[in-house]
Each structure stands twice: as structure tokens, then as C-alpha cells.
Design an enzyme around this catalytic site. Sequence first.
Site, PDB file in Angstrom:
ATOM      1  CG  HIS A 167       0.421  -0.359   4.442  1.00 34.53           C
ATOM      2  ND1 HIS A 167       0.595  -0.394   5.781  1.00 34.53           N
ATOM      3  CD2 HIS A 167       0.997   0.518   4.198  1.00 34.53           C
ATOM      4  CE1 HIS A 167       1.337   0.314   6.259  1.00 34.53           C
ATOM      5  NE2 HIS A 167       1.819   1.087   5.344  1.00 34.53           N
ATOM      6  CD  GLU A 168       2.672   1.620   0.461  1.00 32.82           C
ATOM      7  OE1 GLU A 168       2.617   2.585   0.866  1.00 32.82           O
ATOM      8  OE2 GLU A 168       3.336   0.791   1.481  1.00 32.82           O
ATOM      9  CG  HIS A 194       0.132   5.450   2.915  1.00 31.53           C
ATOM     10  ND1 HIS A 194       0.144   6.143   4.142  1.00 31.53           N
ATOM     11  CD2 HIS A 194       1.041   4.292   3.343  1.00 31.53           C
ATOM     12  CE1 HIS A 194       1.105   5.586   4.996  1.00 31.53           C
ATOM     13  NE2 HIS A 194       1.392   4.600   4.761  1.00 31.53           N
ATOM     14  CD  GLU A 247       2.439   4.506   7.894  1.00 27.86           C
ATOM     15  OE1 GLU A 247       1.999   3.197   7.932  1.00 27.86           O
ATOM     16  OE2 GLU A 247       3.423   4.773   7.155  1.00 27.86           O
TER      17      GLU A 247
END
Length: 504
Positions: free
Chosen positions: A267-268, A271, A298
Amino acid sequence: MSERAAYDELVKKTRDIQLLVSTAGVLGWDERVNMPRSGSQLRADQLGLLAGMIHEQFTSPRIGELLSKIEQSDMVKDPESVEAVNVRELRYQYDKQTKLPKSLVEEITKVTTLSQSDWMTARKNNDFKLFEPWLDKIFGLMRQKADAFGYTGEPYNALLDEYEPGATTDQISQVFETLRNELVVLLKKIANAPKKTDKSIVEREYNVELQRVFGESVAGALGFDFSAGRLDVTTHPFCSGFGPGDTRVTTRYNPKRLNDALFGIMHEVGHGLYEMGINKEKYFGTPMGDAASLGIHESQSRMWENQVGRSKEFWSYFFPQAQRMFKESLGGVTLDQFYGAVNDVRPSYIRVEADEATYNLHILLRYEMERALLNGDIKPKDVPAEWNSRFKKYFGIEVDSDSNGCLQDVHWGAGLVGYFPTYTLGNLYSAQLFATAKKEIHDLMSRFERGEFLTLRNWLKDKIHQHGQRYRANALCQKVTGKPLSHEPLVAYMNEKYAGIYGF
């Protein structure tokens, strides 16, 4: 002074301001990763001072004068030119920020820095009473901020605009209601499905050091450049993009759950890939060097976490590696069994650990709660009881502790009121963008099976990252996918995936 000279001066000033912003960002990262807890007051003073300096410099009359001069020139004739985009978005930010008193900006920064320290302790010790006074202060400050900005409808609109420019509660509520209705139908199908998954597979013993090595291997395969980034441990995972050559991601490890750190890293890293994909070397300190919106940001993290990371094709490549690394936990487990385990659907307490089908219900709860707190319909002291009641309504299970309930997220302690809706917007954007990527890259999923993920990374860089803030979120979605944002791609994606797993 010529218009070109005015533009050059404007860019020089905003780049200098961004250097201060990035300095504050490094201090904020350090606070949540390395800083001893006793340093909170000093860090609050440091960040408060920097916030005041940044606000004072950005809201100076000279910035307004330069913008006015350039706005009247031919430099902004083409609305998609670099100059026009930078001037348009800087004007938007300038008009908002000049409404905020410097003292309020400094106070918000100091209070949220201190509150995050106590939030970490409160979460660890399941002690809501420790955090309650901070919650009261923060929402009071958020009301002042909304009033200073001004708004139509309710104060939440003013704060939501900070993260998703132009979005309103009316629009968000309509999207959420439509999506919730579809999710209810999907969850019933899964509950009544003939096939079941074995979640225990990912809830065995997983050595933390091996998790770190595996997570870094996955991050590298996705395109995360460790010569320009790093991975660290924190209480609540986040990503910081400070500027050219410095993008940092964090995660947290659970020795008894593989999903937590791995999907947190993916997830990160999503980003981080967005931050690395923007041309910050050229556009640092200007809107062209920043993301379109938090919803689009997101979409990148949720895409890599879910559409990629929870796909069978992804695990066709990585599961043999995982089996070699975690021999005792995954010995004898088949790919299909593991794929089912990482896509298990069932109500759970923690948002960042939730499956795709229930995740958006977590966001809906928070969205409703923070609107009510901002409007004064809920008092901070009533948050645990209100949270637990709504959670039981949405998920059908009793919350066992505040640490697994209202204390689990850092956002309110950090003053990020209005942020939560961007997660669901991100889910919607990610599904629509990924569906388009699959159409344009016909063998995309088979590439995943071969461990080839850079094709998608490069597609995203070309279609989204490189544009910075050239397009607002809705316009960017329309440009890339040919359609306005819709709930339909996300619902179709989840129904297809879970029908295969659960056999309904």
C-alpha cells in the site's frame, strides 16, 4: 517587470517555501519513527515554528501580486500548460491559506504533534481517557479552520476540500450510499457461498525479519527505488515524499499475521511510486510537482495492494518464494488455498487489515463519525460508545477494546479531518483505472505471473504521475478511462474475484 520574470520569481519563492515544508516533513517522519516520546514538546515547538514561517511566506502580499500579474498574461492562455497549471493551483491555495490566521496554523501544528504522541500511548494501553482531551481540542481547532475557510452547507465541506478539491459531502454521501447497497448484496453472497477460505494460513508464525526481507523484495519488484527511498517501522503505516530522491515508507510487523506488514508495504509503496513518478527534479515546489488529489494518491496505493497484490497472478509468481522463506507456515499449502486466505472476507476490527469487501464500511463509519464530531452532534467523551454502536450495526460484532476501535487510526490525532473519504474514492478510482490498464495492456495479468510489474508502473507514470496537478481528479479519471468516476468497475471487479474464490 515582465510576466516571465514574475513567473520565475513566483517559482523561486514557492520552491524555497517547499524546502521548509520538506524540512517539516522530515521532522514529522522522525517523530513517528525514531523520536523518543519525551521529545514531543520540543518537536511541537519546532514544527509550530516552521508551520508559521511557511504560512507567512506563502500568504505574503508579494505572492498575490505575482499571481495577479501572470494571470493577465498570455502565459496562462493554454490551460494545460505548465505555467497555467501552476498559476491556477497556486491561486487556489493562496486564496484559501490567506484566510487562515498564522496563530491558528501554528496552534494546529503544535496540538496535533503533541496529540499524536499521547495517541500512540493511548492506543498501546487501551486508554481513551488519555486521548479524549486532545480529541476535544483538535475538533475545536478544525471548526475554527472550517469557519476561517468558509463553506456552503456544513463545515465538513471546507475540510474535505483540503484533500479532494471540489468534493462535497452531498457527492460523497451519494457515492457511499450506492456503494454500500452493492456491498450488502455482495457480502450476503459471500456469507451464503458454498466454498470457504482458510484464514488461519496467514495467521501462523511468520518471522519478522523474514517478513522484512520478503517485503523489501516485493517492493523492489514493483519498482520502488531503494537508492531514493527507505522502509521503516512505525505505529501506523504512512508514506512521506519529501522531494527529489527522498521518498520513505513505513509498515508494522505482526509475527502471527503475514498480511499486515506485506500488504501495508505494498500500500505505502503504491504511494511511494506515485511520489517517485512525479517529475520532482523539474517541478519541485510547484503544483506540477505534486499529486492530483488524495483520492488519486489512494488509488495508486490501493491498486498495488489489492488489484495487484491480492491477484492470483501476483501469487503465481511470489508464492513459491514465500514458501521457501516461510517453510514451516506454508509447507503443504497450495496456491489456491493461499490465494483464498489472503482474500478472506469477514468482519474485522482494524481498517488497515480489512478485506476489500468490508473495507469501505470502515470508511463509512469514520466519515459519519467525524462529520458528527465537527457538527457537535457527538461529543468527544461519547466517541467510544458511539463508535462501538455503529460498528456493531455495520459489522455485526462487538468491539473488544478501544485500541481495536476508536483509537486505531492516527488521523484524528494528526488533525486529518476530511481525509477518510479519500480512501473509498481511491478504491473507486483504482478499479476504474486498473480496468483501463488491462484493456490497454492486453497481457498485463500474464506479465504478473512472470514477475513483470514495471509495465504497469510505467503505464501509471505516463497516464497519471507525470501530470502532477495538471488535471483535477475527476478530469484525470475522464481523460484516462474515458468515463467519469463510477462505482461499477469496483463492484464488477469484486464480484468477479469473489465468485471465483467462494463459488457463488
